[in-house]
Scaffold this active site. Structure first.
Site, PDB file in Angstrom:
ATOM      1  N   SER A 151       0.841  -1.200   0.000  1.00 55.16           N
ATOM      2  CA  SER A 151       0.000   0.000   0.000  1.00 55.16           C
ATOM      3  C   SER A 151       0.880   1.256   0.000  1.00 55.16           C
ATOM      4  O   SER A 151       1.647   1.459  -0.938  1.00 55.16           O
ATOM      5  CB  SER A 151      -0.949  -0.042   1.204  1.00 55.16           C
ATOM      6  OG  SER A 151      -1.948   0.937   1.098  1.00 55.16           O
ATOM      7  N   ASP A 177      -0.460  -5.016  -3.612  1.00 58.72           N
ATOM      8  CA  ASP A 177      -1.835  -4.516  -3.596  1.00 58.72           C
ATOM      9  C   ASP A 177      -1.924  -2.986  -3.565  1.00 58.72           C
ATOM     10  O   ASP A 177      -2.643  -2.407  -2.744  1.00 58.72           O
ATOM     11  CB  ASP A 177      -2.599  -5.101  -2.414  1.00 58.72           C
ATOM     12  CG  ASP A 177      -4.094  -5.197  -2.703  1.00 58.72           C
ATOM     13  OD1 ASP A 177      -4.458  -5.599  -3.815  1.00 58.72           O
ATOM     14  OD2 ASP A 177      -4.906  -4.861  -1.815  1.00 58.72           O
ATOM     15  N   HIS A 505      -6.925  -6.835   1.824  1.00 53.49           N
ATOM     16  CA  HIS A 505      -5.940  -5.843   1.414  1.00 53.49           C
ATOM     17  C   HIS A 505      -4.567  -6.142   2.021  1.00 53.49           C
ATOM     18  O   HIS A 505      -3.548  -5.951   1.360  1.00 53.49           O
ATOM     19  CB  HIS A 505      -6.429  -4.449   1.828  1.00 53.49           C
ATOM     20  CG  HIS A 505      -5.463  -3.358   1.510  1.00 53.49           C
ATOM     21  ND1 HIS A 505      -4.995  -3.138   0.228  1.00 53.49           N
ATOM     22  CD2 HIS A 505      -4.870  -2.413   2.297  1.00 53.49           C
ATOM     23  CE1 HIS A 505      -4.165  -2.103   0.235  1.00 53.49           C
ATOM     24  NE2 HIS A 505      -4.070  -1.661   1.480  1.00 53.49           N
TER      25      HIS A 505
END
Length: 546
Positions: A151, A177, A505
């Site tokens: 992220s 991700d 996530h």
């Protein structure tokens, strides 16, 4: 299969077996018992180091040194709100597969890092922090680096790979991700997401439970390590991991009974996960029916003779007990004592004593001796006077005053003052069940206050990722996450992509072994390291791009 078909199939199934235990639901209504006990980072990392830079003091977690100084260092960068301990399970897995060392950094404003200006979360500042930490750790002997970021950390890793001071040493780039297109679209709803999170937690275990139940991290083993590093104690301002370091595991194991925590009260009656976890019930003691049973005598004195009860056993004989009409009690006679009479006529009910309500009732004192003073109980009555009892504010109780004990007082003055709470010494631990609104822990960082930096983290990320000189790997939780620029680059074979299912996530926390396997295969494919003895038996093969 449609919902209607599923309901029909369920109705034809046999009924479930009834539960033989009483289930007590914990907060959030958990249906089965899980271990939310926090776990220390020391099982996954070899040591920590606090690195001093121009921006402050940065906490770095390191696994054991590799077998050769030229083995690659996997530098992991966490996402916003997480910490370096979110890579704990991944570090354990990847070092088991290939020869390397994992270096996990607490980014500015997160974990144990103490930055001089924690509000400066711009992309340029974060990249500079990573550069200075690596230079302080290795100096002029910089080893090969594999930058891995999740992220926000992925955006930092991509920009750090373009730094002139690190570009020559970065041998691999792994982004987990995060894609520019989907990230920029998600920023509009980020504030709503943050407002939906609880602001405080009553305990560390409560925070871990929320982390798993909310879906932030689906792997409870990873949440037990990473979540304590994301919250701080409201009173002390220290990270929750500090409390885990102060707790001594050796003391709790020596006693065989770990200290009960405040929020574990609601979980004591929860059912075990499997029948194997049930502790076997102890078998009752077997008594031979042909042998008499002797009850262990009390150590008190006999009030008549002044001798210990054990002395009476020495003087008792079987002949004496039979002569007195009291035969020795046998083991099988216990069940006969409570047997009901054969007919209702044998039931003898004593008549209740009749008491006049206008006269006080005095109980006839026993003729036994007082074991402390050696005097008859009647002597105590002679010594007691009415003046003394009135002076103490305790008059003799009357028979008709029993029913009045529970009556409310006539006036507020008649209320007895409440006793003061017991004072506890501060050098002794106190474990009290907290109230539901007790706020003991809060988030380490206020992510909503960093909103002005969000767009700068992800703007231009796709182009920078495709232009990075090092080999590139993109790990996604869904194939729908690609934007147009990365879709074209993937079709042209500019980077390797892997989609991992059954995860959210936080891919590296939900499935750490799968992420470690992909990263290890990526390093072997580009000949950045070699497999360990255990890794050779795992048949690590780099999965083709998809």
């Amino acid at each position: 299969m449609s919902a209607l078909q599923k309901s029909i199939m369920k109705s034809k199934l046999p009924p479930r077996c009834p539960r033989s235990y009483k289930q007590k639901l914990a907060p959030f209504g958990m249906s089965r018992c899980k271990n939310y006990q926090p776990e220390s980072w020391k099982r996954f990392f070899h040591r920590t180091e606090d690195v001093e830079t121009d921006g402050g003091t940065f906490r770095v977690y390191l696994t054991a040194e590799p077998d050769h100084p030229l083995r690659p260092r996997i530098v992991t960068l966490h996402g916003g709100g997480y910490s370096g301990l979110s890579w704990a399970l991944f570090a354990e897995e990847v070092t088991y597969m290939v020869h390397c060392q994992v270096i996990s950094i607490d980014i500015r404003g997160h974990g144990e890092t103490q930055a001089k200006d924690p509000d400066d979360m711009s992309a340029e500042t974060l990249v500079k922090d990573v550069e200075q930490v690596l230079q302080k750790l290795f100096g002029d002997e910089m080893p090969p680096l594999i930058l891995v970021g999740h992220s926000m950390g992925g955006a930092i890793a991509v920009r750090a790979a373009h730094l002139p001071s690190l570009q020559h040493y970065v041998q691999g780039l792994v982004v987990i991700d995060v894609v520019e297109g989907t990230a920029m679209e998600a920023l509009a709803s980020m504030q709503s997401f943050l407002r939906g999170r609880p602001t405080h937690f009553k305990s560390i275990r409560h925070a871990i439970e929320w982390c798993v139940r909310s879906g932030q991290v689906r792997n409870v083993s990873s949440a037990r390590v990473s979540m304590p590093s994301q919250i701080v104690n409201v009173e002390t301002g220290l990270l929750a991991t500090r409390e885990l370091e102060d707790m001594s595991v050796d003391d709790s194991e020596a006693d065989g009974a770990p200290l009960a925590r405040a929020d574990s009260i609601a979980e004591e009656d929860e059912p075990p996960e499997s029948p194997d976890d049930l502790e076997p019930e102890p078998e009752p003691a077997r008594v031979k029916h042909d042998e008499p049973v002797f009850v262990k005598p009390s150590e008190d004195l006999n009030v008549e003779t002044g001798l210990l009860a054990t002395r009476e056993l020495e003087d008792m004989s079987v002949d004496d007990s039979e002569a007195d009409g009291a035969p020795l009690a046998r083991a099988d006679s216990i069940a006969e004592e409570d047997e009901p009479p054969e007919s209702p006529d044998e039931l003898e009910e004593p008549e209740p004593a009749r008491v006049k309500h206008d006269e006080p009732v005095f109980v006839k004192p026993s003729e036994d001796l007082n074991v402390e003073t050696g005097l008859l109980a009647t002597r105590e009555l002679e010594d007691m006077s009415v003046d003394d009892s009135e002076a103490d504010g305790a008059p003799l109780a009357r028979a008709d005053s029993i029913a009045e004990e529970d009556e409310p007082p006539e006036s507020p003055d008649d209320l007895e003052p409440e006793p003061e709470p017991a004072r506890v010494k501060h050098d002794e631990p106190v474990f009290v069940k907290p109230s539901e609104d007790l706020k003991r822990y809060k988030w380490r960082i206020d992510l909503s206050g960093t909103e002005r930096h969000w767009a700068g983290w992800f703007r231009g990320l796709s182009a920078l990722f495709l232009s990075a000189p090092a080999p590139r790997l993109l790990l996604l939780a869904s194939i729908d996450g690609l934007d147009r620029e990365l879709t074209v680059g993937q079709m042209q074979g500019k980077f390797q992509m892997q989609v991992l299912t059954r995860c959210g996530h936080a891919v590296h926390e939900d499935t750490p072994e799968e992420v470690a396997r992909v990263v290890a295969a990526f390093a072997l494919r580009h000949r950045l390291t070699s497999a360990t003895e255990s890794g050779e038996n795992m048949n690590l093969v780099a999965a083709p791009g998809c």
